[in-house]
Motif scaffolding. Sequence first.
Motif, PDB file in Angstrom:
ATOM      1  N   LEU A   1      -1.426  -0.673   5.364  1.00 48.89           N
ATOM      2  CA  LEU A   1      -0.579  -0.894   4.330  1.00 48.89           C
ATOM      3  C   LEU A   1      -0.629  -0.326   2.817  1.00 48.89           C
ATOM      4  CD1 LEU A   1       1.599  -2.756   3.341  1.00 48.89           C
ATOM      5  CD2 LEU A   1       0.134  -4.543   3.251  1.00 48.89           C
ATOM      6  N   VAL A   2      -0.134  -0.011   2.653  1.00 49.40           N
ATOM      7  CA  VAL A   2       0.105   0.346   0.958  1.00 49.40           C
ATOM      8  C   VAL A   2       1.269  -0.560   0.388  1.00 49.40           C
ATOM      9  CG1 VAL A   2       0.561   1.800  -0.478  1.00 49.40           C
ATOM     10  CG2 VAL A   2       0.439   3.078   1.286  1.00 49.40           C
ATOM     11  N   VAL A   3       0.896  -1.182  -0.873  1.00 43.87           N
ATOM     12  CA  VAL A   3       1.660  -1.846  -1.753  1.00 43.87           C
ATOM     13  C   VAL A   3       1.746  -1.691  -2.698  1.00 43.87           C
ATOM     14  CG1 VAL A   3       1.052  -4.051  -3.279  1.00 43.87           C
ATOM     15  CG2 VAL A   3       0.415  -4.468  -0.627  1.00 43.87           C
ATOM     16  N   ILE A   4       3.245  -1.021  -2.925  1.00 42.76           N
ATOM     17  CA  ILE A   4       3.312  -0.427  -4.387  1.00 42.76           C
ATOM     18  C   ILE A   4       3.732  -1.711  -5.694  1.00 42.76           C
ATOM     19  CG2 ILE A   4       5.739   0.493  -5.534  1.00 42.76           C
ATOM     20  CD1 ILE A   4       6.114   1.931  -2.554  1.00 42.76           C
TER      21      ILE A   4
ATOM     22  N   VAL B   1       9.501   4.078   7.556  1.00 43.41           N
ATOM     23  CA  VAL B   1       8.671   4.507   6.758  1.00 43.41           C
ATOM     24  C   VAL B   1       7.792   5.081   7.282  1.00 43.41           C
ATOM     25  CG1 VAL B   1       6.816   2.870   4.891  1.00 43.41           C
ATOM     26  CG2 VAL B   1       9.622   2.773   5.584  1.00 43.41           C
ATOM     27  N   ALA B   2       6.772   6.339   6.621  1.00 45.39           N
ATOM     28  CA  ALA B   2       5.833   6.234   6.990  1.00 45.39           C
ATOM     29  C   ALA B   2       4.139   6.673   6.420  1.00 45.39           C
ATOM     30  CB  ALA B   2       5.855   8.061   7.560  1.00 45.39           C
ATOM     31  N   GLY B   3       4.908   5.908   5.258  1.00 42.37           N
ATOM     32  CA  GLY B   3       3.897   6.250   3.771  1.00 42.37           C
ATOM     33  C   GLY B   3       4.490   6.170   2.683  1.00 42.37           C
ATOM     34  N   VAL B   4       3.714   6.595   1.727  1.00 42.88           N
ATOM     35  CA  VAL B   4       4.347   6.559   0.430  1.00 42.88           C
ATOM     36  C   VAL B   4       3.921   8.066  -0.935  1.00 42.88           C
ATOM     37  CG1 VAL B   4       3.611   5.750  -2.174  1.00 42.88           C
ATOM     38  CG2 VAL B   4       4.043   3.629  -0.043  1.00 42.88           C
ATOM     39  N   VAL B   5       5.251   8.386  -1.308  1.00 43.39           N
ATOM     40  CA  VAL B   5       4.135   9.173  -2.585  1.00 43.39           C
ATOM     41  C   VAL B   5       3.863   9.054  -3.628  1.00 43.39           C
ATOM     42  CG1 VAL B   5       5.489  11.643  -3.022  1.00 43.39           C
ATOM     43  CG2 VAL B   5       5.573  11.174  -0.679  1.00 43.39           C
TER      44      VAL B   5
ATOM     45  N   ALA C   1       3.189   0.683   6.882  1.00 42.83           N
ATOM     46  CA  ALA C   1       3.828  -0.851   6.905  1.00 42.83           C
ATOM     47  C   ALA C   1       3.964  -0.119   4.635  1.00 42.83           C
ATOM     48  CB  ALA C   1       3.623  -2.070   6.980  1.00 42.83           C
ATOM     49  N   VAL C   2       4.313  -0.653   4.451  1.00 39.96           N
ATOM     50  CA  VAL C   2       4.971  -0.725   2.852  1.00 39.96           C
ATOM     51  C   VAL C   2       5.158  -1.781   2.000  1.00 39.96           C
ATOM     52  CG1 VAL C   2       5.625   0.763   0.652  1.00 39.96           C
ATOM     53  CG2 VAL C   2       4.590   2.413   3.001  1.00 39.96           C
ATOM     54  N   VAL C   3       4.466  -2.154   1.323  1.00 44.72           N
ATOM     55  CA  VAL C   3       5.552  -3.770   0.576  1.00 44.72           C
ATOM     56  C   VAL C   3       5.762  -2.645  -1.133  1.00 44.72           C
ATOM     57  CG1 VAL C   3       5.178  -5.666  -0.179  1.00 44.72           C
ATOM     58  CG2 VAL C   3       4.345  -5.513   1.827  1.00 44.72           C
TER      59      VAL C   3
ATOM     60  N   GLY D   1       9.130  -0.487   8.652  1.00 42.05           N
ATOM     61  CA  GLY D   1       8.018  -0.610   8.295  1.00 42.05           C
ATOM     62  C   GLY D   1       8.472  -0.572   6.331  1.00 42.05           C
ATOM     63  N   LEU D   2       9.511  -0.881   6.017  1.00 42.16           N
ATOM     64  CA  LEU D   2       9.542  -1.217   4.350  1.00 42.16           C
ATOM     65  C   LEU D   2       9.944  -3.159   4.358  1.00 42.16           C
ATOM     66  CD1 LEU D   2       9.405  -0.873   1.255  1.00 42.16           C
ATOM     67  CD2 LEU D   2      11.090  -0.002   1.782  1.00 42.16           C
ATOM     68  N   VAL D   3       9.570  -3.747   3.734  1.00 39.22           N
ATOM     69  CA  VAL D   3       9.125  -5.304   3.566  1.00 39.22           C
ATOM     70  C   VAL D   3       9.371  -5.478   1.308  1.00 39.22           C
ATOM     71  CG1 VAL D   3       8.000  -7.801   3.274  1.00 39.22           C
ATOM     72  CG2 VAL D   3       8.197  -6.221   5.201  1.00 39.22           C
ATOM     73  N   VAL D   4       9.886  -5.728   1.609  1.00 38.44           N
ATOM     74  CA  VAL D   4      10.878  -6.311  -0.213  1.00 38.44           C
ATOM     75  C   VAL D   4      10.323  -7.425  -0.464  1.00 38.44           C
ATOM     76  CG1 VAL D   4      12.387  -5.964  -2.225  1.00 38.44           C
ATOM     77  CG2 VAL D   4      12.316  -4.292  -0.364  1.00 38.44           C
TER      78      VAL D   4
END
Length: 447
Positions: free
Chosen positions: A24-27, A199-203, A213-215, A392-395
């Motif tokens: 998981l990446v959290v932004i 979603v496959a990740g974050v740049v 997964a990205v939040v 894959g994206l949660v807001v």
Amino acid sequence: MHPFPLSLASPVEHAAALPGSADLVVIGGGVIGIATALFARRNGMHVVLVEKGRIAAEQSSRNWGWVRAQGRDPAELPIAMEARGLWRELAAQSGEDIGLAETGVLYLAGNDRDMENYQAWTRIAAAHGLDTRLLSGAEIASIQPTATRRWPGALWTPSDMRAEPWIAVPALARLAARQGVTIREQCAARGLDIETGRVAGVVTEAGRVRAPAVVLAGGAWSSLFLRRHGVSIPQLSVRSTVVRAEAAAPFPGQAVDDALAWRPRADGGLTLALGSAHDFFIGPEAFRQFLTWLPLARSTFANTRFRLASPAGWPDAWTQRRQWNDDGPSPFETMRVLDPAPNPAFVERIARLFAERFPAAGTPAITHAWAGLIDSMPDVVPVVDAVETLPGLVVATGMSGHGFGIGPAFGRIVADLVAGRSPGHDLTRFRLSRFSDGSRLELGPAL
Ligand SMILES: Cc1cc2nc3c(=O)[nH]c(=O)nc-3n(C[C@H](O)[C@H](O)[C@H](O)COP(=O)(O)OP(=O)(O)OC[C@H]3O[C@@H](n4cnc5c(N)ncnc54)[C@H](O)[C@@H]3O)c2cc1C
């Protein structure tokens, strides 16, 4: 006057190397992102959290520090009540003094209509077993004995709390890091990595992190981030001015009336602000969302100072870039810490109103003045939802002025959503599709 304690000049505390992949990446390193990362880690996930500036340097350190269930939307109330319990646990686990105290929250009525609204809200509280009750003018005098103003009545929840935001949220981040969350400050997420429609990740500016997964917990920046990926949320922000002051006399509990809010601080000072007056800086998003916002704008019009142009670098500035490439700097790197100047007229008014209400305490000596950009939704409740169009994206954003108190519980909920577990609460009210599925917007109680 002292500078605000968290800024770009603050040393970077979290500089973990970014792994090539994670679960998981959290932004966003505000209270929502940190709580999400912490609970996801406790669910057994390998979590990376990226923060473009400093942990908690935006809303999560600039708020009043009220941890309240009182006045919440009925759908939020059980979550706010869960959050108060989580704050207690996290405070103990952090091993730091975050200033958490059960001080009670008092809303002082300006007129009979306020009392009717308060009366109506006591029924919601009772249905959830919350200890809220109405106070008479005489009972108020026993809680606020030094006030010269007399209020006709009040809404009072003795079990509500406070904590010190600019201490508490960095302490939660340290707890999360100790428990294995990889945290990196000074690291903007430029965009989502999307493969075959999911979603496959974050740049990030420091490279790509692959993750299923990205939040997104980007506070006032969430709408700008999402729009570029084809997701629209009607999020706008208002500037709210706050001061820390020292009064000549010891001072009883935290309260708000029709003009002023005050809260004794753990450091012996006071946090003071105008109850609901704020500045709204107009930008292109405000025009685009005008009709959605109209009902709320009507009800808050008297408390809003309209400003013609959202300043350069702010999320909704006229000059803000809405498109960029992931291989070059994004708007999030241009404005690492959103540090709006406080409204000087509001600072003066805060001092005057305080001196009028509490003459025995004298004119307060203001040691700090700051502002924060409060990210809001047009129905005053957040968006906490998976994005159907981008699996894959949660807001988790648009906390509408109350994300500090409720933050730990929304973090726990979002972590469970990501893990595919039941969130334990009905989240229908916070669904993203409410802005597009033809349903009528229901304004929250705005108490
Ligand atoms: C003046 C004021 C008074 C308030 N009073 C209260 C109160 O008494 N009680 C209460 O419960 N709430 C209060 N609030 C609201 C509360 O502070 C917020 O709802 C809450 O802090 C929101 O947390 P967040 O994590 O969503 O956003 P934030 O704290 O704003 O954090 C978002 C973070 O995301 C980062 N970010 C954004 N985009 C990116 C990107 N692309 N890459 C990396 N990082 C990114 C930002 O730098 C920021 O640090 C108040 C707010 C203000 C401003």
